[in-house]
Design a protein around this motif. Structure first.
Motif, PDB file in Angstrom:
ATOM      1  N   UNK A  90     -22.687  -0.431  26.787  1.00  0.00           N
ATOM      2  CA  UNK A  90     -23.016  -1.716  26.159  1.00  0.00           C
ATOM      3  C   UNK A  90     -21.901  -2.151  25.212  1.00  0.00           C
ATOM      4  N   UNK A  91     -21.320  -1.194  24.492  1.00  0.00           N
ATOM      5  CA  UNK A  91     -20.206  -1.517  23.587  1.00  0.00           C
ATOM      6  C   UNK A  91     -19.005  -2.024  24.385  1.00  0.00           C
ATOM      7  N   UNK A  92     -18.731  -1.375  25.535  1.00  0.00           N
ATOM      8  CA  UNK A  92     -17.615  -1.804  26.386  1.00  0.00           C
ATOM      9  C   UNK A  92     -17.838  -3.236  26.873  1.00  0.00           C
ATOM     10  N   UNK A  93     -19.054  -3.509  27.342  1.00  0.00           N
ATOM     11  CA  UNK A  93     -19.375  -4.856  27.826  1.00  0.00           C
ATOM     12  C   UNK A  93     -19.221  -5.886  26.706  1.00  0.00           C
ATOM     13  N   UNK A  94     -19.652  -5.525  25.512  1.00  0.00           N
ATOM     14  CA  UNK A  94     -19.537  -6.447  24.367  1.00  0.00           C
ATOM     15  C   UNK A  94     -18.069  -6.734  24.047  1.00  0.00           C
ATOM     16  N   UNK A  95     -17.215  -5.698  24.114  1.00  0.00           N
ATOM     17  CA  UNK A  95     -15.783  -5.892  23.842  1.00  0.00           C
ATOM     18  C   UNK A  95     -15.152  -6.823  24.884  1.00  0.00           C
ATOM     19  N   UNK A  96     -15.540  -6.615  26.156  1.00  0.00           N
ATOM     20  CA  UNK A  96     -14.997  -7.455  27.226  1.00  0.00           C
ATOM     21  C   UNK A  96     -15.378  -8.914  27.004  1.00  0.00           C
ATOM     22  N   UNK A  97     -16.669  -9.181  26.748  1.00  0.00           N
ATOM     23  CA  UNK A  97     -17.127 -10.561  26.577  1.00  0.00           C
ATOM     24  C   UNK A  97     -16.557 -11.202  25.318  1.00  0.00           C
ATOM     25  N   UNK A  98     -16.405 -10.387  24.278  1.00  0.00           N
ATOM     26  CA  UNK A  98     -15.833 -10.908  23.029  1.00  0.00           C
ATOM     27  C   UNK A  98     -14.382 -11.331  23.235  1.00  0.00           C
ATOM     28  N   UNK A  99     -13.607 -10.512  23.976  1.00  0.00           N
ATOM     29  CA  UNK A  99     -12.201 -10.852  24.225  1.00  0.00           C
ATOM     30  C   UNK A  99     -12.096 -12.114  25.084  1.00  0.00           C
ATOM     31  N   UNK A 100     -13.012 -12.231  26.060  1.00  0.00           N
ATOM     32  CA  UNK A 100     -12.997 -13.400  26.952  1.00  0.00           C
ATOM     33  C   UNK A 100     -13.656 -14.626  26.317  1.00  0.00           C
ATOM     34  N   UNK A 101     -14.301 -14.397  25.145  1.00  0.00           N
ATOM     35  CA  UNK A 101     -15.000 -15.473  24.424  1.00  0.00           C
ATOM     36  C   UNK A 101     -16.053 -16.136  25.325  1.00  0.00           C
ATOM     37  N   UNK A 102     -16.900 -15.275  25.871  1.00  0.00           N
ATOM     38  CA  UNK A 102     -17.951 -15.774  26.758  1.00  0.00           C
ATOM     39  C   UNK A 102     -19.255 -15.021  26.519  1.00  0.00           C
ATOM     40  N   UNK A 103     -20.360 -15.728  26.762  1.00  0.00           N
ATOM     41  CA  UNK A 103     -21.682 -15.089  26.718  1.00  0.00           C
ATOM     42  C   UNK A 103     -22.226 -14.860  28.121  1.00  0.00           C
ATOM     43  N   UNK A 104     -21.432 -15.241  29.136  1.00  0.00           N
ATOM     44  CA  UNK A 104     -21.868 -15.081  30.519  1.00  0.00           C
ATOM     45  C   UNK A 104     -21.874 -13.607  30.931  1.00  0.00           C
ATOM     46  N   UNK A 105     -22.745 -13.314  31.886  1.00  0.00           N
ATOM     47  CA  UNK A 105     -22.847 -11.950  32.414  1.00  0.00           C
ATOM     48  C   UNK A 105     -21.579 -11.596  33.200  1.00  0.00           C
ATOM     49  N   UNK A 295     -13.644  -8.898  39.033  1.00  0.00           N
ATOM     50  CA  UNK A 295     -12.721 -10.000  39.278  1.00  0.00           C
ATOM     51  C   UNK A 295     -11.300  -9.626  38.868  1.00  0.00           C
ATOM     52  N   UNK A 296     -10.347  -9.722  39.811  1.00  0.00           N
ATOM     53  CA  UNK A 296      -8.953  -9.396  39.491  1.00  0.00           C
ATOM     54  C   UNK A 296      -8.337 -10.444  38.559  1.00  0.00           C
ATOM     55  N   UNK A 297      -8.777 -11.686  38.700  1.00  0.00           N
ATOM     56  CA  UNK A 297      -8.292 -12.742  37.796  1.00  0.00           C
ATOM     57  C   UNK A 297      -8.710 -12.433  36.360  1.00  0.00           C
ATOM     58  N   UNK A 298      -9.965 -12.011  36.197  1.00  0.00           N
ATOM     59  CA  UNK A 298     -10.455 -11.660  34.858  1.00  0.00           C
ATOM     60  C   UNK A 298      -9.747 -10.413  34.337  1.00  0.00           C
ATOM     61  N   UNK A 299      -9.429  -9.459  35.220  1.00  0.00           N
ATOM     62  CA  UNK A 299      -8.659  -8.279  34.808  1.00  0.00           C
ATOM     63  C   UNK A 299      -7.325  -8.701  34.194  1.00  0.00           C
ATOM     64  N   UNK A 300      -6.647  -9.670  34.847  1.00  0.00           N
ATOM     65  CA  UNK A 300      -5.364 -10.156  34.314  1.00  0.00           C
ATOM     66  C   UNK A 300      -5.545 -10.784  32.943  1.00  0.00           C
ATOM     67  N   UNK A 301      -6.632 -11.532  32.763  1.00  0.00           N
ATOM     68  CA  UNK A 301      -6.900 -12.162  31.464  1.00  0.00           C
ATOM     69  C   UNK A 301      -7.113 -11.110  30.375  1.00  0.00           C
ATOM     70  N   UNK A 302      -7.760 -10.007  30.742  1.00  0.00           N
ATOM     71  CA  UNK A 302      -8.087  -8.968  29.751  1.00  0.00           C
ATOM     72  C   UNK A 302      -6.865  -8.129  29.381  1.00  0.00           C
ATOM     73  N   UNK A 303      -5.994  -7.851  30.334  1.00  0.00           N
ATOM     74  CA  UNK A 303      -4.762  -7.121  30.050  1.00  0.00           C
ATOM     75  C   UNK A 303      -4.992  -5.680  29.611  1.00  0.00           C
ATOM     76  N   UNK A 304      -4.078  -5.160  28.788  1.00  0.00           N
ATOM     77  CA  UNK A 304      -4.065  -3.745  28.410  1.00  0.00           C
ATOM     78  C   UNK A 304      -4.245  -3.556  26.914  1.00  0.00           C
ATOM     79  N   UNK A 305      -4.706  -2.346  26.553  1.00  0.00           N
ATOM     80  CA  UNK A 305      -4.692  -1.879  25.170  1.00  0.00           C
ATOM     81  C   UNK A 305      -3.871  -0.603  25.181  1.00  0.00           C
ATOM     82  N   UNK A 306      -2.690  -0.628  24.570  1.00  0.00           N
ATOM     83  CA  UNK A 306      -1.757   0.506  24.639  1.00  0.00           C
ATOM     84  C   UNK A 306      -1.512   0.812  26.117  1.00  0.00           C
ATOM     85  N   UNK A 307      -1.905   2.021  26.605  1.00  0.00           N
ATOM     86  CA  UNK A 307      -1.647   2.384  28.003  1.00  0.00           C
ATOM     87  C   UNK A 307      -2.939   2.470  28.805  1.00  0.00           C
TER      88      UNK A 307
END
Length: 666
Positions: A90-105, A295-307
């Motif tokens: 749940x924490x991981x999902x929250x971080x992903x949505x927060x970075x993408x600035x979305x409330x969508x599933x 989604x590979x497009x969303x993966x590109x938007x999210x990018x990396x944290x360190x390695x």
């Protein structure tokens, strides 16, 4: 003409390798496969101009390497962040949505976290050209010569217009059943055993001699994409489907249910708990699940944290370990004379199974872990199967503890023991050692050998101790009065023992050869020998040239068979059994039959003995599998079936009755 036939043979053999090593659904018998392979090799010997780059003949392992070269990855091989709690999902999902600035599933691809060695396979214009380990993520070791020996990996992609570049990332691993057999072989050969399947896979990949890799049961499962040219995908799942469709083994090939598209963290957590329950029944080790934004497009938007990718994480399972006390260390003597120390422990549950003992393998292993009687230890089930001592809890060690040493004399017969140069196993070399005799006799009566089901280990030990049994043929000399002369043996049990011995007098040739206990000749090799020679007489008269034509027979196995059939005492044993009424039928497996190319598993109680049902299936060309999976064609169900039925239904496996099996046979 030879070039055309060569290309044809390469494709045919590659197809059969895929069916056998990836799908576990062979379409032809071993004998027919071997004929195709032999034809291929003969063509290559006769015509040096043929293209061998993608030939199955190149998988046997070439010359030893001096050292592994290093090479850069076109794209970094990233590592994942780990957690041990489903709440962290749940924490991981929250971080992903927060970075993408979305409330969508968010839609996630969830799959197994294999416990193996990360690997990158590189294909150029459809041709397998290189394999690299992860290394430091940017530079890996070139282990192409070893990875090329893995038969589940295509040397050439099966497509008309392959991409100019395709990098497949995945895991090299050893399946649990193969691991158990590998350790048995290591022990038998006097070599060091492996702690777990991952160590065995990693150690094999890093061997400088590719012939060693070729002799071990490595597998590969792909799950990610590296660099590519000429291909586009929109989702992570599309990538894995593409691999599966074009001959690259994935979890999808094995069972589509092992990979899931989950919408939101709640479905991911459900998948986590489902896989955790499924974990013990899987054919390979996993230590958790991997969660990726689909989604590979969303993966590109999210990018990396360190390695590490921001779009993926691993949720691990808690280790299946427990703490217990070693009450004693008992040294067992096997049928080949190997002395094996076994820790006798206070019973403890590990992964839902009560464990009371664990092998310590040999003196080197005892010394390395410094295991002693009275120690408190951490244990786990290696490969979720074999109990092993992980470590000693030193702060709980008794003050008067002493280091344990394997005795210099055989604990069974008192003969001096030896440690052969180049081996880690200590052996008793007395061929008349009482323990070796007893273990050989126990092997002879085993279910998949002569199947003398009413003669158990305890009865064999009692019969040997009373000098009523000292050889295989002695079973067929036993009378009811001999059994009645023993303590705690009544009229009915004595009759059952004699009847059981009588019922064993018509074995198949493969069973009989396996029962003889020839070193290195397991059940599969015994079947190959039976298929090749057809009769026990031809087998006993085999020359070295004859034996080398049999699949899986190399110089080492040839020597042990040669030693056995050259021993007049052992050959006389066979003749004595024949004189005493043992009648050996031909090979159990038909070269062709109504069940050829189909796999079967039996659950519940049938109108006939289960082994008889298995033999019937094999005689008609069918193959017996060990568990329910997507590779299974038919589940044969009798009375009071177990949980296999439910799993088979969920996987779409065809369920049939004993009567329906007989109709299939015709």
């Amino acid at each position: 003409m030879s070039k055309k036939r060569h290309e044809e043979l390469k494709k045919i053999i590659a197809k059969h390798d895929y069916n056998y090593y990836v799908l576990d659904r062979p379409e032809i018998e071993d004998y027919d496969y071997d004929k195709l392979y032999a034809e291929l090799v003969e063509l290559e010997k006769a015509d040096k101009s043929l293209d061998l780059s993608d030939s199955p003949s190149q998988r046997v392992g070439g010359k030893p390497l001096d050292i592994f070269e290093k090479a850069p990855h076109r794209l970094p091989m990233l590592s994942l962040a780990n957690s041990y709690s489903p709440e962290d999902i749940f924490d991981f999902d929250e971080r992903v949505r927060k970075f993408l600035k979305t409330d969508k599933q968010i839609e996630y691809l969830c799959e197994l976290k294999f416990d193996g060695l990360s690997m990158e396979l590189i294909y150029e214009n459809g041709q397998f050209t290189r394999a690299l380990t992860r290394g430091d993520g940017t530079v890996g070791e070139d282990v192409t010569h070893n990875i090329k020996t893995i038969r589940s990996i295509p040397l050439k992609l099966g497509m008309k217009k392959p991409p100019s570049l395709l990098e497949v990332r995945g895991e090299v691993l050893i399946f649990k059943q193969d691991f158990a057999k590998l350790n048995e072989t290591q022990q038998e050969n006097g070599q060091q055993t492996f702690a777990n399947p991952r160590n065995a896979a990693a150690g094999t990949v890093r061997q400088l001699d590719p012939r060693i890799a070729a002799s071990r049961p490595l597998r590969f499962l792909g799950y990610a994409l590296g660099a590519t040219e000429g291909l586009t995908f929109t989702t992570q799942y599309e990538i894995e489907e593409y691999f599966a469709e074009h001959g690259i083994p994935t979890a999808i090939n094995m069972d589509k249910e092992l990979v899931a598209i989950c919408k939101g963290p709640e479905e991911v957590v459900e998948y986590y708990h489902r896989v955790e329950k499924l974990r013990p029944s899987l054919p390979f080790d996993i230590d958790g699940i991997v969660i990726k934004v689909n989604s590979l497009h969303t993966q590109d938007d999210l990018g990396l944290v360190a390695r590490s990718p921001r779009w993926a994480t691993a949720a691990k399972f808690k280790p299946q370990q427990a703490e217990t006390l070693i009450e004693n260390i008992h040294v067992q003597v096997g049928r080949t004379g190997a002395l094996t120390p076994v820790a006798i422990m206070k019973p403890v549950k590990v992964g839902g199974v009560t464990v009371t003992n664990a092998t310590l393998h040999n003196q080197d292993e005892i010394n390395r872990k410094d295991v002693r009687i009275g120690d408190t230890v951490i244990i786990q089930r290696a490969g979720d199967v074999i109990p092993e001592v992980v470590s000693v809890v030193m702060e709980k060690r008794p003050k008067n503890s002493k280091a344990f040493l394997i005795p210099s004399e055989c604990p069974a017969c008192g003969s001096p023991v030896v440690k052969v140069e180049g081996e880690v196993v200590t052996r008793c070399v007395n061929p008349l050692c009482i323990a070796m005799v007893k273990e050989s006799l126990k092997h002879f009566v085993a279910r998949r050998a002569m199947n003398i089901d009413k003669v158990g280990d305890r009865l064999i030990e009692t019969l040997v101790d009373h000098k009523l049994l000292k050889s295989f043929s002695d079973f067929y000399r036993l009378k009811k009065e001999d059994i009645l002369s023993l303590d705690r043996q009544g009229e009915k049990s004595a009759e059952n023992v004699i009847k059981s011995i009588e019922n064993s007098k018509k074995p198949g040739l493969g069973r009989f050869i396996f029962a003889l206990g020839i070193r290195f000749v397991g059940e599969q090799t015994a079947k190959h020998l039976a298929d090749h020679f057809g009769t026990i007489e031809r087998f006993l008269q085999a020359t070295d040239e004859d034996l080398l034509q049999v699949p899986e027979i190399g110089p080492k196995v040839l020597k042990t068979i040669r030693d056995w059939i050259s021993n007049p005492i052992l050959v006389q044993e066979v003749h004595d059994m024949l004189k005493l009424g043992v009648t050996i039928s031909g090979p159990a497996r038909a070269q062709e039959g109504s069940l050829s190319g189909k796999s079967f598993l039996i659950t519940g109680t049938l109108p006939v003995k289960r082994d008889d049902a298995k033999d019937l299936i094999e005689k008609n060309g069918g193959k017996i599998l060990g568990s329910v999976s997507a590779k299974l064609n038919y589940l044969v169900v009798g009375d009071d079936p177990g949980s296999k039925v439910e799993k088979a239904q969920s996987l779409g496996v065809t369920i049939i009755s004993w009567e329906e099996l007989q109709k299939l046979i015709g």
